[in-house]
Design an enzyme around this catalytic site. Sequence first.
Site, mmCIF file in Angstrom:
data_model
loop_
_atom_site.group_PDB
_atom_site.id
_atom_site.type_symbol
_atom_site.label_atom_id
_atom_site.label_comp_id
_atom_site.label_asym_id
_atom_site.label_seq_id
_atom_site.Cartn_x
_atom_site.Cartn_y
_atom_site.Cartn_z
ATOM 1 C CB CYS A 170 0.831 0.126 1.762
ATOM 2 S SG CYS A 170 2.019 -0.921 2.609
ATOM 3 C CB VAL A 171 5.596 3.296 3.095
ATOM 4 C CG1 VAL A 171 5.702 2.432 4.334
ATOM 5 C CG2 VAL A 171 6.974 3.762 2.665
#
Lengths: 100, 130, 135
Positions: free
Chosen positions: B78-79
């Site tokens: 997840c960025v």
Amino acid sequence: MLHTVNKSPFQKNSFDTSLRLSRKGSDILLIEDAVYAALKDSAIAKTVKQAVTTHSIYVLEPDLMARGLQPARLIKGIQIVGYEGFVELAVKNDKVQSWL
Amino acid sequence: MKFGIVINEGPYQHQSSDTAYHFTKAALAAGHTIVRVFYYHDGVNNGNNLATPPQDDRDIVKRWSALSKEHNLDLVVCVAAAQRRGIVDADQAKRSGKHAENLADGFRISGLGQLIETGIEADRLMVFGD
Amino acid sequence: MGAIKKFMYINRTAPYGSIYSLEGLEVALIGAAFDQDVSMAFVDDGVFQLKKGQDTSKSGMKNFSLAYSALGDYDITKLYVEKESLQARGLTVEDLMPLTYEDQDDDYQEKPSIRVVDSEQLADIIAEQDVLLNY
């Protein structure tokens, strides 16, 4: 429906909540620290024995073994499964809820 | 059957990454497909290739990379969670002027939308966390 | 694109003490763009997320409680709060933020998003979902 629980019932209420918010007849799989819920003679054994009559309760064998819990110490009616059995339970049920 | 896997916790701190790994292996062995493994919250630390565990312990990061290579798994970090925790790929290191990149082989960084898409694509979504 | 799935975000953690409730809210808002059938459940300490009057001015944390009132604009209009969890914590629905949405099918009337349900009702609602995410 499959419900998994991974917390010790002596530390967090996840197992209680899984019982409260699952329909009768659901499968509950105890993994990680939740395997301690399967112990007979514990302070919560009465609740778990009752749950065995309304739900199908399973416990993950590698997590039992890692914690030194022998099958003879478990509440009757709780079924022991491996990771293959975990996958089969997830396939057999149409959805999975993880009580963390 | 198609499984989606979500891992919310980092390696070594909590068992969830181990459980997810063994579940994923067992599912693949039984002939099932893994749509994606999504690493979320502290779970993004599973993609840090600067981790150097002692030799007598399992190498959780390498183990995921190897499984990804063997089965062509899509491992997504997840960025937003990654940026907060300093997990960066080469591209982001360049853009944000960081002196190093540390995203392990087989992993890629993408948005939370990938988590929703995993839920849509998979027949079963398995969440492992704390 | 296949059939619409029922997504439920089950919130069981209190705000601020850990990141989970903030992340749960964020993913619900982002997920709204995917046109799925989304609902949220507030169970155990998760009910504290909806407590009125949160003020983080002295703790220096981000007060994200205001963002719950945006849920209605994102078509997230089903917020199930478990009655037993409220009672166990000495709370009533009056302690919660008065969250509402405009019902497009009913002349945009403002309606409450929070629905207090007992555990048996919530168990049935959970059993009807397709995808369950936990925070």
